[in-house]
Motif scaffolding. Structure first.
Motif, mmCIF file in Angstrom:
data_model
loop_
_atom_site.group_PDB
_atom_site.id
_atom_site.type_symbol
_atom_site.label_atom_id
_atom_site.label_comp_id
_atom_site.label_asym_id
_atom_site.label_seq_id
_atom_site.Cartn_x
_atom_site.Cartn_y
_atom_site.Cartn_z
ATOM 1 N N THR A 43 -56.625 49.459 -14.436
ATOM 2 C CA THR A 43 -57.865 48.712 -14.212
ATOM 3 C C THR A 43 -58.221 48.702 -12.724
ATOM 4 O O THR A 43 -59.372 48.891 -12.345
ATOM 5 C CB THR A 43 -57.726 47.274 -14.746
ATOM 6 O OG1 THR A 43 -57.520 47.340 -16.155
ATOM 7 C CG2 THR A 43 -58.954 46.443 -14.461
ATOM 8 N N GLN A 79 -62.632 46.432 -20.684
ATOM 9 C CA GLN A 79 -61.494 46.277 -21.587
ATOM 10 C C GLN A 79 -61.720 45.137 -22.581
ATOM 11 O O GLN A 79 -61.402 45.244 -23.751
ATOM 12 C CB GLN A 79 -60.262 45.982 -20.717
ATOM 13 C CG GLN A 79 -58.954 46.032 -21.437
ATOM 14 C CD GLN A 79 -57.789 46.029 -20.451
ATOM 15 O OE1 GLN A 79 -57.981 46.033 -19.238
ATOM 16 N NE2 GLN A 79 -56.584 46.045 -20.959
ATOM 17 N N ASP A 157 -62.783 51.348 -19.418
ATOM 18 C CA ASP A 157 -61.456 50.791 -19.143
ATOM 19 C C ASP A 157 -60.822 50.345 -20.459
ATOM 20 O O ASP A 157 -61.172 49.296 -20.992
ATOM 21 C CB ASP A 157 -61.578 49.602 -18.185
ATOM 22 C CG ASP A 157 -60.204 49.052 -17.797
ATOM 23 O OD1 ASP A 157 -59.187 49.681 -18.171
ATOM 24 O OD2 ASP A 157 -60.158 48.009 -17.127
ATOM 25 N N GLU A 158 -59.915 51.144 -20.968
ATOM 26 C CA GLU A 158 -59.272 50.866 -22.261
ATOM 27 C C GLU A 158 -60.286 50.342 -23.271
ATOM 28 O O GLU A 158 -60.133 49.227 -23.798
ATOM 29 C CB GLU A 158 -58.133 49.843 -22.100
ATOM 30 C CG GLU A 158 -57.015 50.374 -21.226
ATOM 31 C CD GLU A 158 -55.726 49.578 -21.395
ATOM 32 O OE1 GLU A 158 -55.369 49.282 -22.550
ATOM 33 O OE2 GLU A 158 -55.090 49.266 -20.388
HETATM 34 MG MG LIG Z 1 -56.224 47.042 -17.532
#
Ligand SMILES: [Mg+2]
Ligand SMILES: Nc1ncnc2c1ncn2[C@@H]1O[C@H](COP(=O)(O)OP(=O)(O)O)[C@@H](O)[C@H]1O
Lengths: 265, 255
Positions: A43, A79, A157-158
């Motif tokens: 991140t 995320q 991000d993910e």
């Molecule tokens: Mg992360």
């Protein structure tokens, strides 16, 4: 011709070195993934790459310009979705469309938002608030929000990290479909903790080693035709070998069978 | 359903017990304290004809309450008008916070009795002095809660504003304000409670018509039962105000 360029990025929080000597470049239209274990600094890296955070040293450039604040032509999928709970799905997407197309009429803003909600299959749920949507639907809204602003580069991000395996597989295919449907090559930097997800979606994959002071592996080129199905990845010899080499790097930190690795500068 | 009926019954039992205690005290311990019955008999005119105006300081309890409520509404509105932006400013700027937080901590505990004479000196009239005092005493919970609400906005939302490239105004209306609203309303509820506390003191000192002014006048005229009438009115109105604000607050959280 590289579009996004990270050179010798380092970042510490207090005495803890998180990222160390990270260099990465993305060509226009290239989909690059970074795979890493949790808390390895993924991140942090994507925030620095997009301009949301600054590095301690090193430089980030976009199309030759130094990055200062969030990159203007970029979009981001967070995320944890990061939808605004007091706005409907439509209003959440529309909020991103308005600043991206200031010359448009309100009607055009709404149409654009609806178009992208339709593309992720949420046309009927447009007026629901995030609390009324499932995790998968929320992430769909978040993806629609990012795409609806038609960014030149996308940071993810993910994006599917919090979803169950089934929803995850569906959304991966939807994301691939959105990229194909964009009508132009989408430049994207995706963070993920899943090797399979990275292979499914990327042109190139880097592994982020374990911290502290995580460094980036050489690039693993994903030389597989699109569209790719999850099933194909299980059997295709190239995909299987790639999976093994990535898994190897992630567990031991060493690159196996270097002859097979095409390093990307 | 059954539970709420029991609660209502129990609260009436409580009220009757306190009335009994009051009657016992006035009968045995404090002969100057009018009994509940006497209080009712002497206050009847004011309660049964609440909108009757017989003189400047001799009016039905409804009118007196209305004067006080109007004054509180003005002072409270002033407190919100000053307190809310101040809270936003302190919450969003660490510089402002460091600059003004100590001053606020010093101003906050000052009693309305201390502010009122200052207001009288500044404005030379009782009405603006009362509003000044109400606003100055009641705005602090609004300031502090709004500030805490702004501070509690998750970093993620700030990032969303950056990623979506929201203009400062859009960020304020679409993110900061909705995220802070529940905190603001808790502050408003507390502020209204304080404003209602302050009104009595302000009216007593300035002698203006209202529940507080009436209370003080009847004390001076030795009509003690009317003091009790005022006290009960103040309590009941305060209770209703708090309930109304609490109701607005829960509606807001649910939305
Ligand atoms: Mg992360
Ligand atoms: N703002 C911050 N202050 C201090 N430590 C942080 C901060 N952000 C992240 N970290 C730490 O840096 C490490 C990497 O975080 P992060 O980049 O979020 O990892 P990942 O996304 O790979 O899970 C974690 O150990 C985290 O606790």
């Amino acid at each position: 011709m590289s579009y996004l360029n990270l050179t010798n990025i380092a970042k510490s929080f207090g005495p803890r070195s998180i990222l160390h000597n990270i260099s990465l470049s993305l060509a226009e239209g290239e989909f690059v993934s970074i795979v890493g274990a949790s808390a390895s600094g993924k991140t942090t890296l994507v925030k620095i790459a997009s301009g949301l955070a600054t590095a301690d040293s090193g430089s980030v450039t976009i199309a030759g310009r130094a990055v200062n604040g969030f990159i203007e032509e970029a979009g981001m999928v967070f995320q944890n979705y990061s939808l605004l709970p007091w706005l409907s799905a439509l209003e959440n997407v529309r909020l991103a469309v308005e600043p991206a197309f200031p010359q448009w009429t309100p009607k055009q803003h709404t149409d654009q938002a609806m178009k992208y909600l339709d593309m992720v299959g949420l046309g009927k749920a447009a007026l629901k608030t995030p609390a009324q949507l499932s995790g998968g639907m929320r992430q769909r809204v978040s993806i629609a929000r990012a795409f609806a602003a038609e960014p030149r580069i996308l940071f993810l991000d993910e994006p599917f990290g919090a979803l169950d395996a089934l929803t995850r597989a569906t959304l991966q295919q939807e994301l691939a479909q959105l990229c194909r449907a964009a009508g132009r090559p989408v430049t994207a930097l995706m963070i993920t903790n899943s090797v399979e997800e990275a292979i499914l979606l990327s042109d190139r994959i880097h592994a982020l080693g374990r911290g502290p002071g995580a460094t980036l592996s050489p690039g693993f080129t994903v030389d597989l035709a699109r569209p790719r199905s999850a099933g194909l990845l299980m059997h295709d010899a190239k995909a299987v070998s790639l999976r093994h080499r990535l898994a190897e790097f992630l567990t031991t930190g060493a690159v196996a069978a270097p002859a097979l690795v095409k390093e990307v500068a | 359903m059954k539970k709420s009926i029991v609660s209502i019954l129990l609260s009436f039992v409580g009220i009757f017990l306190v009335l009994g205690l009051w009657a016992a005290i006035s009968a045995n311990v404090a002969p100057d304290l009018p009994s509940p019955l006497r209080t009712w008999e002497e206050s009847r005119l004011y309660i049964m004809e609440p909108w009757q105006k017989r003189g400047e300081m001799d009016q039905g309890i409804g009118l007196m309450t209305a004067y006080s409520l109007l004054r509180v509404a003005k002072g409270f509105a002033l407190a919100l008008l000053i307190g809310t932006p101040l809270g936003f400013l302190l919450g969003s700027s660490p510089l402002f916070f460091r600059m003004f937080d100590p001053t606020i901590q010093i101003l906050r505990p000052i009693s309305p009795l201390a502010w009122l004479p200052l207001g009288l000196i500044l404005f030379r009239q009782s009405e603006p002095a009362a509003l000044f005092t109400i606003a100055l005493c009641s705005m602090w919970p609004t300031v502090v809660n709004t500030m805490q609400g702004v501070r509690a906005i998750p970093q993620d939302y700030h990032n969303v504003a950056k990623v979506l490239r929201l203009s400062p105004w859009r960020k304020f209306t679409k993110i900061m304000l909705p995220a802070t609203l529940p905190y603001m309303f808790s502050g408003y509820r507390l502020s209204l409670g304080i404003a209602w506390l302050v009104i009595v003191a302000a009216e007593m000192l300035t002698g203006t018509p209202g529940v507080g002014g009436f209370l003080w006048q009847e004390y001076n005229s030795l009509i003690y039962s009317h003091i009790l009438l005022c006290i009960l009115t103040i309590g009941i109105v305060g209770f209703i105000l708090n309930r109304l604000m609490g109701f607005a607050e829960t509606r807001l959280r649910a939305a």
